[in-house]
Scaffold this motif. Structure first.
Motif, PDB file in Angstrom:
ATOM      1  N   GLN A  26       0.836  -1.201   0.000  1.00 16.11           N
ATOM      2  CA  GLN A  26       0.000   0.000   0.000  1.00 16.11           C
ATOM      3  C   GLN A  26       0.873   1.255   0.000  1.00 16.11           C
ATOM      4  OE1 GLN A  26      -2.725   0.054   3.277  1.00 16.11           O
ATOM      5  NE2 GLN A  26      -3.785   1.870   2.565  1.00 16.11           N
ATOM      6  N   GLN A  29       2.346   1.768  -3.406  1.00 18.58           N
ATOM      7  CA  GLN A  29       1.323   2.273  -4.315  1.00 18.58           C
ATOM      8  C   GLN A  29       1.169   3.785  -4.161  1.00 18.58           C
ATOM      9  OE1 GLN A  29      -2.627   0.706  -3.662  1.00 18.58           O
ATOM     10  NE2 GLN A  29      -3.208   1.075  -5.788  1.00 18.58           N
ATOM     11  N   HIS A  58      -2.805   0.299 -10.807  1.00 18.43           N
ATOM     12  CA  HIS A  58      -3.455   0.346  -9.494  1.00 18.43           C
ATOM     13  C   HIS A  58      -4.382  -0.845  -9.246  1.00 18.43           C
ATOM     14  CE1 HIS A  58      -2.309   4.069  -7.355  1.00 18.43           C
ATOM     15  NE2 HIS A  58      -1.937   4.446  -8.564  1.00 18.43           N
ATOM     16  N   PRO A  59      -5.210  -1.236 -10.209  1.00 23.21           N
ATOM     17  CA  PRO A  59      -6.069  -2.398  -9.943  1.00 23.21           C
ATOM     18  C   PRO A  59      -5.272  -3.677  -9.661  1.00 23.21           C
ATOM     19  CG  PRO A  59      -6.933  -1.159 -11.783  1.00 23.21           C
ATOM     20  CD  PRO A  59      -5.588  -0.571 -11.463  1.00 23.21           C
ATOM     21  N   LYS A  60      -4.132  -3.842 -10.308  1.00 27.18           N
ATOM     22  CA  LYS A  60      -3.312  -5.030 -10.053  1.00 27.18           C
ATOM     23  C   LYS A  60      -2.705  -4.977  -8.653  1.00 27.18           C
ATOM     24  CE  LYS A  60      -2.412  -5.819 -14.889  1.00 27.18           C
ATOM     25  NZ  LYS A  60      -1.483  -5.793 -15.990  1.00 27.18           N
ATOM     26  N   ASP A  62      -4.028  -3.309  -6.158  1.00 28.68           N
ATOM     27  CA  ASP A  62      -5.180  -3.503  -5.256  1.00 28.68           C
ATOM     28  C   ASP A  62      -5.517  -4.981  -5.115  1.00 28.68           C
ATOM     29  OD1 ASP A  62      -5.442  -0.768  -4.856  1.00 28.68           O
ATOM     30  OD2 ASP A  62      -7.002  -0.539  -6.383  1.00 28.68           O
ATOM     31  N   GLN A  63      -5.484  -5.700  -6.222  1.00 32.33           N
ATOM     32  CA  GLN A  63      -5.797  -7.128  -6.194  1.00 32.33           C
ATOM     33  C   GLN A  63      -4.767  -7.882  -5.352  1.00 32.33           C
ATOM     34  OE1 GLN A  63      -5.863  -8.917 -10.075  1.00 32.33           O
ATOM     35  NE2 GLN A  63      -6.601 -10.869  -9.323  1.00 32.33           N
ATOM     36  N   SER A  64      -3.505  -7.556  -5.517  1.00 35.85           N
ATOM     37  CA  SER A  64      -2.454  -8.208  -4.725  1.00 35.85           C
ATOM     38  C   SER A  64      -2.599  -7.871  -3.248  1.00 35.85           C
ATOM     39  CB  SER A  64      -1.069  -7.778  -5.220  1.00 35.85           C
ATOM     40  OG  SER A  64      -0.859  -8.210  -6.535  1.00 35.85           O
ATOM     41  N   ARG A  65      -2.897  -6.622  -2.976  1.00 38.62           N
ATOM     42  CA  ARG A  65      -3.083  -6.187  -1.586  1.00 38.62           C
ATOM     43  C   ARG A  65      -4.271  -6.918  -0.947  1.00 38.62           C
ATOM     44  NH1 ARG A  65      -4.113  -0.688  -2.129  1.00 38.62           N
ATOM     45  NH2 ARG A  65      -6.210  -1.090  -1.429  1.00 38.62           N
ATOM     46  N   ASP A  66      -5.370  -7.034  -1.684  1.00 36.22           N
ATOM     47  CA  ASP A  66      -6.543  -7.745  -1.181  1.00 36.22           C
ATOM     48  C   ASP A  66      -6.240  -9.226  -0.954  1.00 36.22           C
ATOM     49  OD1 ASP A  66      -7.910  -5.367  -1.325  1.00 36.22           O
ATOM     50  OD2 ASP A  66      -9.018  -5.884  -3.149  1.00 36.22           O
ATOM     51  N   ASP A  67      -5.431  -9.799  -1.842  1.00 37.24           N
ATOM     52  CA  ASP A  67      -5.054 -11.201  -1.698  1.00 37.24           C
ATOM     53  C   ASP A  67      -4.220 -11.402  -0.429  1.00 37.24           C
ATOM     54  OD1 ASP A  67      -4.946 -13.925  -2.620  1.00 37.24           O
ATOM     55  OD2 ASP A  67      -2.859 -13.534  -3.184  1.00 37.24           O
ATOM     56  N   ARG A  70      -6.543 -11.212   2.546  1.00 38.71           N
ATOM     57  CA  ARG A  70      -7.343 -12.435   2.659  1.00 38.71           C
ATOM     58  C   ARG A  70      -6.501 -13.566   3.248  1.00 38.71           C
ATOM     59  NH1 ARG A  70      -7.625 -16.508  -0.577  1.00 38.71           N
ATOM     60  NH2 ARG A  70      -6.692 -15.434  -2.356  1.00 38.71           N
TER      61      ARG A  70
END
Length: 73
Positions: A26, A29, A58-60, A62-67, A70
């Motif tokens: 984060q 980013q 940014h979406p990539k 964000d996806q890694s950060r969310d992963d 999780r």
């Protein structure tokens, strides 16, 4: 006696490391965004580059950060 399962302390440590990775990502980013937006560069290529950072990179991230989040949970 045979032990089946996971070491709770190791799992908690793993979750902590995942959260630290998420926060580091984060921060990177935000640094990328600040760097891209602070460059003195004008014109269509500059706008296209900035737009691509926001819409593609940014979406990539964000996806890694969310992963990571999780997996930490």
């Amino acid at each position: 006696m045979t032990f089946y399962g996971a070491d709770t302390d190791q799992l908690r440590d793993f979750g902590t490391r995942m959260r630290m990775g998420m926060l580091a990502l984060q921060n990177r980013q935000m640094e990328i965004t600040q760097a891209v937006m602070s460059v003195t560069w004008e014109g269509p290529d500059a706008e296209d580059f900035r737009n691509r950072v926001i819409t593609e990179i940014h979406p990539k991230i964000d996806q890694s950060r969310d992963d990571l989040a999780r997996r930490a949970d």
